[in-house]
Design a protein around this motif. Structure first.
Motif, PDB file in Angstrom:
ATOM      1  N   LEU A  48       0.840  -1.201   0.000  1.00 21.18           N
ATOM      2  CA  LEU A  48       0.000   0.000   0.000  1.00 21.18           C
ATOM      3  C   LEU A  48       0.873   1.248   0.000  1.00 21.18           C
ATOM      4  O   LEU A  48       1.840   1.350   0.764  1.00 21.18           O
ATOM      5  CB  LEU A  48      -0.911   0.029   1.231  1.00 21.18           C
ATOM      6  N   ALA A  49       0.503   2.227  -0.844  1.00 20.85           N
ATOM      7  CA  ALA A  49       1.192   3.513  -0.870  1.00 20.85           C
ATOM      8  C   ALA A  49       0.223   4.571  -0.357  1.00 20.85           C
ATOM      9  O   ALA A  49      -0.880   4.749  -0.908  1.00 20.85           O
ATOM     10  CB  ALA A  49       1.643   3.841  -2.294  1.00 20.85           C
ATOM     11  N   VAL A  50       0.599   5.262   0.705  1.00 19.13           N
ATOM     12  CA  VAL A  50      -0.293   6.235   1.345  1.00 19.13           C
ATOM     13  C   VAL A  50       0.395   7.595   1.382  1.00 19.13           C
ATOM     14  O   VAL A  50       1.593   7.696   1.715  1.00 19.13           O
ATOM     15  CB  VAL A  50      -0.657   5.796   2.777  1.00 19.13           C
ATOM     16  N   GLU A  51      -0.384   8.644   1.061  1.00 18.20           N
ATOM     17  CA  GLU A  51       0.180   9.992   0.989  1.00 18.20           C
ATOM     18  C   GLU A  51      -0.793  10.989   1.603  1.00 18.20           C
ATOM     19  O   GLU A  51      -2.001  10.950   1.339  1.00 18.20           O
ATOM     20  CB  GLU A  51       0.453  10.354  -0.470  1.00 18.20           C
ATOM     21  N   LEU A  52      -0.290  11.887   2.432  1.00 16.43           N
ATOM     22  CA  LEU A  52      -1.079  12.974   3.010  1.00 16.43           C
ATOM     23  C   LEU A  52      -0.834  14.252   2.223  1.00 16.43           C
ATOM     24  O   LEU A  52       0.311  14.595   1.914  1.00 16.43           O
ATOM     25  CB  LEU A  52      -0.701  13.202   4.474  1.00 16.43           C
ATOM     26  N   GLY A  53      -1.927  14.987   1.900  1.00 14.40           N
ATOM     27  CA  GLY A  53      -1.800  16.234   1.166  1.00 14.40           C
ATOM     28  C   GLY A  53      -1.844  17.441   2.090  1.00 14.40           C
ATOM     29  O   GLY A  53      -1.960  17.308   3.311  1.00 14.40           O
ATOM     30  N   PRO A  54      -1.777  18.656   1.514  1.00 10.83           N
ATOM     31  CA  PRO A  54      -1.794  19.883   2.329  1.00 10.83           C
ATOM     32  C   PRO A  54      -3.191  20.150   2.898  1.00 10.83           C
ATOM     33  O   PRO A  54      -4.206  19.897   2.252  1.00 10.83           O
ATOM     34  CB  PRO A  54      -1.390  20.971   1.337  1.00 10.83           C
ATOM     35  N   THR A  55      -3.228  20.657   4.140  1.00 11.79           N
ATOM     36  CA  THR A  55      -4.495  20.955   4.811  1.00 11.79           C
ATOM     37  C   THR A  55      -5.039  22.299   4.359  1.00 11.79           C
ATOM     38  O   THR A  55      -4.300  23.273   4.222  1.00 11.79           O
ATOM     39  CB  THR A  55      -4.287  20.966   6.336  1.00 11.79           C
ATOM     40  N   LYS A  56      -6.371  22.348   4.133  1.00  5.54           N
ATOM     41  CA  LYS A  56      -7.044  23.588   3.759  1.00  5.54           C
ATOM     42  C   LYS A  56      -8.225  23.822   4.688  1.00  5.54           C
ATOM     43  O   LYS A  56      -9.025  22.923   4.928  1.00  5.54           O
ATOM     44  CB  LYS A  56      -7.534  23.529   2.307  1.00  5.54           C
ATOM     45  N   ALA A  57      -8.322  25.065   5.211  1.00  6.79           N
ATOM     46  CA  ALA A  57      -9.423  25.426   6.101  1.00  6.79           C
ATOM     47  C   ALA A  57     -10.620  25.917   5.292  1.00  6.79           C
ATOM     48  O   ALA A  57     -10.473  26.442   4.180  1.00  6.79           O
ATOM     49  CB  ALA A  57      -8.987  26.500   7.087  1.00  6.79           C
TER      50      ALA A  57
ATOM     51  N   THR B 292      -7.926  17.554   4.891  1.00  8.99           N
ATOM     52  CA  THR B 292      -6.595  17.132   4.462  1.00  8.99           C
ATOM     53  C   THR B 292      -6.741  15.940   3.519  1.00  8.99           C
ATOM     54  O   THR B 292      -7.364  14.931   3.895  1.00  8.99           O
ATOM     55  CB  THR B 292      -5.733  16.734   5.662  1.00  8.99           C
ATOM     56  N   PRO B 293      -6.235  16.007   2.285  1.00 13.89           N
ATOM     57  CA  PRO B 293      -6.331  14.867   1.371  1.00 13.89           C
ATOM     58  C   PRO B 293      -5.553  13.661   1.889  1.00 13.89           C
ATOM     59  O   PRO B 293      -4.458  13.797   2.435  1.00 13.89           O
ATOM     60  CB  PRO B 293      -5.731  15.401   0.064  1.00 13.89           C
ATOM     61  N   LEU B 294      -6.123  12.480   1.702  1.00 20.56           N
ATOM     62  CA  LEU B 294      -5.469  11.221   2.022  1.00 20.56           C
ATOM     63  C   LEU B 294      -5.580  10.328   0.788  1.00 20.56           C
ATOM     64  O   LEU B 294      -6.681   9.921   0.410  1.00 20.56           O
ATOM     65  CB  LEU B 294      -6.130  10.550   3.229  1.00 20.56           C
ATOM     66  N   ILE B 295      -4.462  10.053   0.154  1.00 19.38           N
ATOM     67  CA  ILE B 295      -4.439   9.262  -1.075  1.00 19.38           C
ATOM     68  C   ILE B 295      -3.910   7.873  -0.749  1.00 19.38           C
ATOM     69  O   ILE B 295      -2.820   7.722  -0.177  1.00 19.38           O
ATOM     70  CB  ILE B 295      -3.557   9.930  -2.146  1.00 19.38           C
ATOM     71  N   VAL B 296      -4.696   6.856  -1.109  1.00 26.04           N
ATOM     72  CA  VAL B 296      -4.305   5.462  -0.870  1.00 26.04           C
ATOM     73  C   VAL B 296      -4.233   4.769  -2.227  1.00 26.04           C
ATOM     74  O   VAL B 296      -5.222   4.725  -2.966  1.00 26.04           O
ATOM     75  CB  VAL B 296      -5.319   4.746   0.041  1.00 26.04           C
ATOM     76  N   ARG B 297      -3.034   4.209  -2.537  1.00 21.99           N
ATOM     77  CA  ARG B 297      -2.825   3.571  -3.831  1.00 21.99           C
ATOM     78  C   ARG B 297      -2.387   2.115  -3.664  1.00 21.99           C
ATOM     79  O   ARG B 297      -1.651   1.778  -2.732  1.00 21.99           O
ATOM     80  CB  ARG B 297      -1.757   4.306  -4.634  1.00 21.99           C
ATOM     81  N   ILE B 298      -2.855   1.311  -4.599  1.00 22.86           N
ATOM     82  CA  ILE B 298      -2.313  -0.040  -4.784  1.00 22.86           C
ATOM     83  C   ILE B 298      -1.513   0.041  -6.076  1.00 22.86           C
ATOM     84  O   ILE B 298      -2.087   0.102  -7.168  1.00 22.86           O
ATOM     85  CB  ILE B 298      -3.433  -1.086  -4.889  1.00 22.86           C
ATOM     86  N   PRO B 299      -0.195   0.116  -5.988  1.00 23.32           N
ATOM     87  CA  PRO B 299       0.613   0.388  -7.178  1.00 23.32           C
ATOM     88  C   PRO B 299       0.480  -0.715  -8.228  1.00 23.32           C
ATOM     89  O   PRO B 299       0.201  -1.878  -7.923  1.00 23.32           O
ATOM     90  CB  PRO B 299       2.044   0.450  -6.617  1.00 23.32           C
ATOM     91  N   ALA B 300       0.657  -0.320  -9.489  1.00 23.47           N
ATOM     92  CA  ALA B 300       0.689  -1.295 -10.580  1.00 23.47           C
ATOM     93  C   ALA B 300       1.845  -2.278 -10.339  1.00 23.47           C
ATOM     94  O   ALA B 300       2.924  -1.887  -9.873  1.00 23.47           O
ATOM     95  CB  ALA B 300       0.868  -0.579 -11.912  1.00 23.47           C
ATOM     96  N   GLY B 301       1.609  -3.550 -10.635  1.00 24.68           N
ATOM     97  CA  GLY B 301       2.623  -4.569 -10.429  1.00 24.68           C
ATOM     98  C   GLY B 301       2.612  -5.177  -9.039  1.00 24.68           C
ATOM     99  O   GLY B 301       3.514  -5.944  -8.690  1.00 24.68           O
ATOM    100  N   SER B 302       1.578  -4.834  -8.229  1.00 25.78           N
ATOM    101  CA  SER B 302       1.483  -5.428  -6.888  1.00 25.78           C
ATOM    102  C   SER B 302       1.241  -6.932  -7.004  1.00 25.78           C
ATOM    103  O   SER B 302       0.586  -7.395  -7.938  1.00 25.78           O
ATOM    104  CB  SER B 302       0.349  -4.777  -6.094  1.00 25.78           C
ATOM    105  N   PRO B 303       1.750  -7.726  -6.056  1.00 22.71           N
ATOM    106  CA  PRO B 303       1.586  -9.186  -6.125  1.00 22.71           C
ATOM    107  C   PRO B 303       0.116  -9.565  -5.952  1.00 22.71           C
ATOM    108  O   PRO B 303      -0.648  -8.870  -5.281  1.00 22.71           O
ATOM    109  CB  PRO B 303       2.427  -9.691  -4.955  1.00 22.71           C
ATOM    110  N   PRO B 304      -0.326 -10.674  -6.572  1.00 24.20           N
ATOM    111  CA  PRO B 304      -1.719 -11.097  -6.456  1.00 24.20           C
ATOM    112  C   PRO B 304      -2.038 -11.620  -5.065  1.00 24.20           C
ATOM    113  O   PRO B 304      -1.167 -12.039  -4.321  1.00 24.20           O
ATOM    114  CB  PRO B 304      -1.840 -12.202  -7.502  1.00 24.20           C
ATOM    115  N   GLY B 305      -3.350 -11.559  -4.722  1.00 24.17           N
ATOM    116  CA  GLY B 305      -3.802 -12.077  -3.436  1.00 24.17           C
ATOM    117  C   GLY B 305      -4.675 -11.065  -2.714  1.00 24.17           C
ATOM    118  O   GLY B 305      -4.825  -9.914  -3.131  1.00 24.17           O
ATOM    119  N   THR B 306      -5.243 -11.522  -1.586  1.00 23.02           N
ATOM    120  CA  THR B 306      -6.049 -10.652  -0.733  1.00 23.02           C
ATOM    121  C   THR B 306      -5.153 -10.058   0.336  1.00 23.02           C
ATOM    122  O   THR B 306      -4.591 -10.793   1.161  1.00 23.02           O
ATOM    123  CB  THR B 306      -7.204 -11.436  -0.095  1.00 23.02           C
TER     124      THR B 306
END
Length: 389
Positions: free
Chosen positions: A323-332, A341-355
């Motif tokens: 899992l690749a997780v990234e926090l963005g800049p906070t805006k009021a 605050t943005p929270l981006i969660v990625r499953i990168p291309a080429g990740s191994p198969p499975g649950t």
């Protein structure tokens, strides 16, 4: 030698006779045809003949949980029985019941009259009322008649809106909600008592009642008077849903008690929102992910209350490692009452198969985020995903 002169059919004597006969025959044919047409038409002087002088009835105003009836007079001006049958009715739902009663035997004799009665009962309904009933007859001139009942249904006592709603008040915060209670008959409504139904949480609620002005009452059709009822939620209730009821005692004999529910949910000052996020289960869900394509979810960390602009975030733990997780800049927000605050969660291309590859079977992924908020120092998000080959 003397020649004989022939007279042609079109000559003076014979031709005139032939032309006259043809005209007479033509006129006779027209008379026979006209007589035949008249014989084909129905005899309007015979058979049943419906006379109905009223097809709709306006009962004016009626209180909820009331009812009434009206008789429509059907007259048979013909020389044969007028037969009646029930057709389609527009009512019969859970808020009203309308019934149609025909004369005994379903028929009216020649030169006689009988009543077709519509009765109605109103349940939990207010506003304009219109119901109809279709009567089928054997009068060829009026094979179908629609009877209608109209009016306006008004309550005796009513609360608007029907409950106190608290939209996710923050833990430790104060909030309030208002309801207007109207009376619709004279003499004006009186509220003789106000209490809370659940003593266990009553200490966290405060009620206040004040009369509405004439201008405020005029905004509600048919109302005679009214009251503003405010409920204030005090700090101290635990996180999660809460419920309470305000019970009012009135001087109206048919409505001596009015119960108004209080509902809401005490919320964390920091919450998560976005596609795939299940707030009840606290799980971020991905659909099946193609390993060569990967996937991404864009969430928001929402902060409300006095600490919203000062709250910061940091990643504490992410599992599995794919899992690749990234926090963005906070805006009021413009009013300064919230921040995101943005929270981006990625499953990168080429990740191994499975649950949730990289974790023990049956274990969900996990994202732990630390916060600087004094009432909520940590967030824990579960992640559910499967990578296909």
């Amino acid at each position: 030698m003397t020649r004989t002169k022939r007279v042609s059919p079109g000559g003076t004597v014979f031709g005139a006779w032939q032309r006259g006969a043809a005209a007479w025959l033509s006129g006779l044919a027209l008379i026979v045809a006209a007589t035949g047409n008249l014989a084909a038409e129905p005899d309007v002087s015979r058979g049943p003949r419906l006379v109905l002088r009223q097809e709709d009835h306006d009962f004016g105003k009626l209180e909820t949980d009331g009812g009434g009836q009206h008789a429509f007079v059907f007259t048979n001006a013909g020389d044969q029985p007028l037969k009646l049958e029930r057709g389609k009715e527009t009512c019969g739902c859970c808020t009203c019941v309308c019934e149609t009663k025909l004369p005994d035997g379903g028929a009216i004799g020649p030169n006689e009259s009988a009543a077709v009665t519509l009765s109605w009962t109103i349940k939990r309904f207010t506003g304009a009322y219109h119901q109809s009933s279709t009567i089928l007859t054997n009068d060829p001139r009026r094979p179908e008649v629609m009877l209608a009942v109209v009016g306006r249904i008004v309550p005796v006592v009513r609360a608007l809106p029907g409950q106190f709603v608290f939209s996710s008040p923050l833990v430790g915060a104060t909030a309030w909600s208002e309801v207007r209670v109207y009376g619709y008959r004279s003499p004006p409504l009186k509220i003789t008592d106000c209490r809370l139904s659940d003593p266990a949480s009553a200490a966290f609620f405060e009620t206040a009642i004040s009369p509405l002005s004439a201008e405020e009452v005029a905004q509600e059709p048919d109302a005679v008077n009214g009251f503003l009822l405010r409920v204030t939620l005090k700090p101290g209730l635990p996180l999660g849903p809460f419920r309470q009821d305000v019970v009012l005692a009135t001087d109206v004999e048919s409505k001596p008690k009015l119960e108004i529910s209080i509902q809401g949910q005490i919320a964390h000052p920091v919450s998560v929102a976005g596609p795939g996020w299940d707030s009840r289960a606290g799980v971020l869900k991905f659909p099946p992910v193609a390993g060569q394509a990967g996937a991404q979810r864009n969430l928001l960390l929402l902060v409300r209350g006095p600490h919203c602009q000062a709250t910061t975030f940091r990643l504490v733990r992410v599992a599995p490692k794919c899992l690749a997780v990234e926090l963005g800049p906070t805006k009021a927000s413009p009013d300064g009452q919230s921040a995101r605050t943005p929270l981006i969660v990625r499953i990168p291309a080429g990740s191994p198969p499975g649950t949730c590859p990289g974790l023990p079977a049956g274990e969900a992924g996990q994202i732990v985020i630390g916060t600087s908020h004094p009432q909520q120092p940590q967030l824990r998000l579960l992640v559910s995903f499967t990578v296909k080959e």
